[in-house]
Design a protein around this motif. Sequence first.
Motif, short mmCIF file in Angstrom:
data_model
loop_
_atom_site.label_atom_id
_atom_site.label_comp_id
_atom_site.label_asym_id
_atom_site.label_seq_id
_atom_site.Cartn_x
_atom_site.Cartn_y
_atom_site.Cartn_z
N ASP A 73 0.83 -1.21 0.00
CA ASP A 73 0.00 0.00 0.00
C ASP A 73 0.86 1.26 0.00
O ASP A 73 0.54 2.24 -0.68
N LEU A 74 1.95 1.25 0.77
CA LEU A 74 2.82 2.42 0.82
C LEU A 74 3.48 2.68 -0.53
O LEU A 74 3.62 3.83 -0.95
N ALA A 75 3.87 1.62 -1.24
CA ALA A 75 4.55 1.80 -2.53
C ALA A 75 3.59 2.32 -3.60
O ALA A 75 3.94 3.22 -4.37
N ASN A 76 2.38 1.78 -3.64
CA ASN A 76 1.45 2.16 -4.72
C ASN A 76 0.62 3.38 -4.37
O ASN A 76 0.59 4.36 -5.12
N ASP A 77 -0.05 3.35 -3.21
CA ASP A 77 -0.86 4.50 -2.83
C ASP A 77 -0.01 5.69 -2.41
O ASP A 77 -0.43 6.84 -2.52
N GLY A 78 1.20 5.43 -1.90
CA GLY A 78 2.07 6.53 -1.48
C GLY A 78 2.51 7.41 -2.64
O GLY A 78 2.60 8.62 -2.51
N ALA A 79 2.80 6.79 -3.79
CA ALA A 79 3.19 7.60 -4.94
C ALA A 79 2.07 8.52 -5.38
O ALA A 79 2.31 9.67 -5.76
N THR A 80 0.82 8.03 -5.31
CA THR A 80 -0.32 8.87 -5.70
C THR A 80 -0.57 9.97 -4.68
O THR A 80 -0.79 11.13 -5.03
N ALA A 81 -0.56 9.60 -3.38
CA ALA A 81 -0.87 10.58 -2.34
C ALA A 81 0.19 11.67 -2.26
O ALA A 81 -0.13 12.83 -2.00
N LEU A 82 1.46 11.33 -2.46
CA LEU A 82 2.55 12.30 -2.33
C LEU A 82 2.93 12.93 -3.67
O LEU A 82 3.85 13.76 -3.72
N ARG A 83 2.27 12.49 -4.75
CA ARG A 83 2.57 13.01 -6.10
C ARG A 83 4.04 12.82 -6.46
O ARG A 83 4.73 13.74 -6.89
N LEU A 84 4.50 11.58 -6.27
CA LEU A 84 5.86 11.21 -6.64
C LEU A 84 5.78 10.15 -7.74
O LEU A 84 4.74 9.54 -7.98
N ASP A 85 6.91 9.96 -8.41
CA ASP A 85 6.93 9.02 -9.53
C ASP A 85 7.16 7.58 -9.09
O ASP A 85 6.63 6.65 -9.69
N ARG A 86 7.97 7.39 -8.03
CA ARG A 86 8.21 6.01 -7.58
C ARG A 86 8.51 6.00 -6.09
O ARG A 86 9.24 6.86 -5.59
N VAL A 87 7.92 5.03 -5.40
CA VAL A 87 8.17 4.80 -3.98
C VAL A 87 8.56 3.33 -3.83
O VAL A 87 7.81 2.44 -4.25
N SER A 88 9.71 3.07 -3.23
CA SER A 88 10.20 1.71 -3.01
C SER A 88 10.30 1.47 -1.52
O SER A 88 10.84 2.31 -0.79
N VAL A 89 9.77 0.33 -1.06
CA VAL A 89 9.72 0.01 0.36
C VAL A 89 10.59 -1.22 0.62
O VAL A 89 10.48 -2.23 -0.08
N LEU A 90 11.45 -1.13 1.62
CA LEU A 90 12.33 -2.22 2.02
C LEU A 90 11.99 -2.61 3.46
O LEU A 90 11.74 -1.74 4.30
N LEU A 91 11.99 -3.91 3.74
CA LEU A 91 11.73 -4.42 5.07
C LEU A 91 13.00 -4.99 5.67
O LEU A 91 13.84 -5.56 4.95
N ALA A 92 13.14 -4.85 6.98
CA ALA A 92 14.35 -5.31 7.67
C ALA A 92 14.26 -6.81 7.90
O ALA A 92 13.20 -7.36 8.22
N ASP A 93 15.38 -7.50 7.72
CA ASP A 93 15.52 -8.90 8.09
C ASP A 93 16.88 -9.10 8.73
O ASP A 93 17.59 -8.12 9.04
N GLU A 94 17.25 -10.36 8.93
CA GLU A 94 18.51 -10.61 9.65
C GLU A 94 19.73 -10.23 8.84
O GLU A 94 20.84 -10.10 9.39
N PHE A 95 19.58 -10.00 7.52
CA PHE A 95 20.72 -9.66 6.68
C PHE A 95 20.79 -8.17 6.34
O PHE A 95 21.75 -7.73 5.72
N GLY A 96 19.81 -7.41 6.72
CA GLY A 96 19.80 -5.98 6.40
C GLY A 96 18.42 -5.54 5.98
O GLY A 96 17.42 -5.86 6.63
N PHE A 97 18.34 -4.82 4.86
CA PHE A 97 17.06 -4.33 4.33
C PHE A 97 16.86 -4.90 2.93
O PHE A 97 17.71 -4.73 2.05
N ARG A 98 15.73 -5.57 2.75
CA ARG A 98 15.43 -6.23 1.49
C ARG A 98 14.25 -5.54 0.82
O ARG A 98 13.24 -5.23 1.47
N LEU A 99 14.37 -5.31 -0.49
CA LEU A 99 13.31 -4.65 -1.24
C LEU A 99 12.07 -5.53 -1.25
O LEU A 99 12.13 -6.70 -1.66
N GLU A 100 10.95 -4.96 -0.80
CA GLU A 100 9.70 -5.72 -0.71
C GLU A 100 8.70 -5.32 -1.79
O GLU A 100 8.00 -6.17 -2.35
N SER A 101 8.60 -4.03 -2.12
CA SER A 101 7.63 -3.58 -3.12
C SER A 101 8.08 -2.25 -3.70
O SER A 101 8.83 -1.49 -3.08
N ALA A 102 7.59 -1.98 -4.91
CA ALA A 102 7.88 -0.72 -5.60
C ALA A 102 6.64 -0.31 -6.37
O ALA A 102 5.77 -1.14 -6.70
#
Length: 644
Positions: free
Chosen positions: A197-226
Amino acid sequence: MDRPSHPESVARSASLMMRVDGLLEHAETLGRTPVATSEYYGQVLGELAEILEAHSAAVWSVREDSVSLLFDTQEDSDRDRLAAFVEPVARLETDRTVIVPPGVGGRWPNATEFARCIACVSVAPSLRLALDVRLSTAAQRGENIADVVAAVAAVIVEFHRGRQLTRMFSLSVERDRVAGLCQALHSTLDRRRIALDLANDGATALRLDRVSVLLADEFGFRLESATAVQDLNRRANASRAIEQVVFEVRRQGTSLPWTSADQTDEAARAYLQESGATRVRVEPLGPKPGSWEGACGAVVFESFGSEPLSPDYDGVAEVCRHAATALTNAAAFEAHGLSGRLLRWKSLAQSRRSRTITVSIVGVVLALALIPADLELEAHGQVQPTRRRSVYAPADGIITRVAVSNAAQVADGEPLAVMRNPELDLEEQRVRGEIATTNARLAAVRASRGDPDRRGSNSSSAGQLAADEEELKQTIVSLNRQLEIVNRRVAELTLRAPLAGQVVRWDLIRSLESRPVRQGQLLMQVVDPAGPWEIELRIPDRHVRHVLAAQVAAKEANGLPVRFLFRMSPKTTYSAKLDTVNLATDLDQDGELSTFAKVTLNPKEIPDLRPGSSVIAKLDCGRRSLGYVWLRELLEFLQTRVLF
């Protein structure tokens, strides 16, 4: 200006006024277009300086403690020179126009080499605009100069007010979009759903071209959605570049503000060259804004255009704060949810006390199935007078005066507030101007008809004058009707009490006075506290079938019993009867399906009733087994989500 003494001076004065009229019309027309503010000032001030043969012209913003330059046709950045221009502007009173000769002191000192004509007009209670025209020695002088500058200043002020109103409406719309996004982020406890929701609706709500969301795991931050990516390929170069820039920014220990390719941050410059974006921003999602400590995710915001960022509201920071909270709650739910409990139950079953526990569980189940208990369903609501009316804004405009305060007693038809609509004001001025012009033409036609020398001997000319007179009369009648309509619409901007009673709205004056409102916006309520009272209950949709069944069974008892208490006074419990239950189900303020119901109260039995007091009610829906009363929601969940 001195009275002209020869035809050349008269022609020059007439030409000046024609050019000024053209400038005013052009300024008003230009102000109604989506022109940039600097371009508007450049065209209007440049044309004004040309007409008045002035050296330059400028617009100043004057507040109680500061004076700032908004635009200057001279484009002079010399601070000492600007300081010399500021002094008389700061001292000039509102709605006054003066001409200050060069090199004078006193009340309005002028240390420049120009004669300055300054008009100061009020925009808001704490803001004034000053139009400053610097006249050279050879420029035209006289009283008309001050009139011209004052007229142009008035048009510029109306343009400024319109832009301020547009800016406030745009900011309100942006805040509403961000609030809707934040509400959606808190509507689920699934981390992946939140990221999507943050990646897709966030781009519309904030009027940006792309929003990429990364989630933390034991190895660092992994890309979850764009944004706009359904099947994410984490091995792609773009995905690796996003994870790499987050890694580099995290190593620096702070967030990355909006950064473009021409700035010094190495990580941002490398990523922008790889992605093709014009600017990028990286924010950690943790307990502390901008800190990577304890962050459960990260967001990369990108813009591929050159649109300027809004200086009034940072929606990105607001979204990140709510997204961090939503992800933290989701992570806590996943860690302590059903899976964790199942592991603890498995360990317990392997202990020596497993048989004892099994027998106890069987006993508890039998007790829950056989022991009867009262089924009381909870509903929330508010106490309101039965006679109440809401007051809405009849049109877009600005509240200029609030005549009442919260809890004020008003009579039926008493004025509550006064609104102002700039468009209606302009329409009234236009109609009045046309009436004055038509009356002048009518007087001229009548004078021509009464003067044989001016009328001439031609009968067709006399007939034409008569026709013109009749046409002008009809035009005046039509314009007067238009004026009546405008006046009636202006009169409707005075909001009046729809009934005699009490005004209900907290902090009424501060929240409404001098504020813009939209048509249909709720402004206040007027209630009759001396009349009957009722409780407006919102029964959750999952409870409605039990309430309706109990209401049918309780017809002989004159209504379904209801116990309730006030949140502000929870020690006292009151009793009443449920009157009506609405047949329709709709969404309440929290977005939950519920059914509206009413409970009539006796004001004599309940002291100190206050409109809008929150109530917690218990509806007596008969007797069921103890297990059903306690585990009803779990059973309904299994029936609807598992067994269905």
